[in-house]
Enzyme design. Structure first.
Site, PDB file in Angstrom:
ATOM      1  CG  ASP A   1      -7.446   3.619   2.223  1.00  0.00           C
ATOM      2  OD1 ASP A   1      -8.337   3.218   1.442  1.00  0.00           O
ATOM      3  OD2 ASP A   1      -7.491   4.741   2.769  1.00  0.00           O
TER       4      ASP A   1
ATOM      5  CE  LYS B   1      -1.807   2.406   3.285  1.00  0.00           C
ATOM      6  NZ  LYS B   1      -2.408   2.815   4.542  1.00  0.00           N
TER       7      LYS B   1
END
Ligand code: SF4
Length: 222
Positions: free
Chosen positions: A146, A127
């Site tokens: 996320d 991420k």
């Protein structure tokens, strides 16, 4: 919520993308940063907390330690004190200092531009790597997943998975690559402002006509 061929019809995906772009035309990463190094550190600090909280501590952090070399040589208790309010401060302090050291020792103090290199930095997973590549370098290597992107992608039936890596794989398959970076920014903002986790504001949602989520608090489909 199953992924059906209807849910993934190209015209539906195009309509979702168009509505998001119209709602959030200039959306950017909410973490304050002046360079790739600062974005790596700010994103690592954003785990389990809000960007607002991170933005409260990073100005002081980057003033004292503006470069990977400075952060690598810092006193750990001092870093811990500065970032304390972001939570998990001991692990985060250790990770960001270790990441700074790896940047100095292996990458000549420059943030690398590939996922494979970025995830070698302690505390940096896919991420964070996608955030840095997309938001700073403009490289669409993947889709940032996320908590907001994950929740909204499920509500919009773009995935049925719950693991970020699998959600990202689904999104990569259905989104045009030139929308990977902005799509995440748009969903994150939509998740913060409208499609809230507990009580989504469906009556105010631009995607409502396209959404069949069971979590909806209001529907025009009846
Ligand atoms: S209609 Fe409701 S559940 Fe669907 S995307 Fe909008 S806010 Fe989220």
């Amino acid at each position: 919520m199953p992924r059906t061929s209807k849910a993934l019809a190209p015209e539906r995906i195009a309509a979702i993308l168009a509505a998001l772009r119209a709602a959030y035309p200039d959306v950017v990463c909410a973490l304050i940063h002046r360079n790739a190094f600062e974005l790596v550190i700010a994103t690592a600090l954003s785990a389990q907390t809000t960007d607002v909280n991170v933005n409260k501590v990073t100005p002081a952090l980057f003033k004292l330690y503006p470069t990977p070399r400075a952060l690598a040589a810092a006193s750990l208790p001092e870093i811990e004190e500065i970032i304390h309010s972001t939570g998990f401060y001991r692990a985060k302090a250790k990770n960001i200092q270790a990441a700074a050291r790896v940047l100095v020792e292996q990458f000549n103090s420059k943030v690398p531009t590939t996922i494979d290199e970025l995830i070698q930095l302690p505390g940096v997973a896919r991420k964070t790597a996608n955030v840095v590549l997309g938001s700073w370098f403009g490289i669409a290597s993947g889709v940032v997943v996320d908590t907001h992107v994950l929740r909204l992608s499920r509500r919009l039936q773009l995935t049925r998975h719950t693991e970020p890596v699998k959600v990202e794989r689904d999104l990569i398959k259905i989104l045009p690559q030139d929308r990977w970076i902005q799509f995440s920014h748009e969903l994150i903002h939509h998740g913060r402002q409208i499609c809230l986790a507990r009580k989504p504001r469906c009556a105010d949602c631009t995607l409502e006509p396209l959404c069949h989520s069971r979590d909806k608090t209001w529907s025009s489909h009846r």
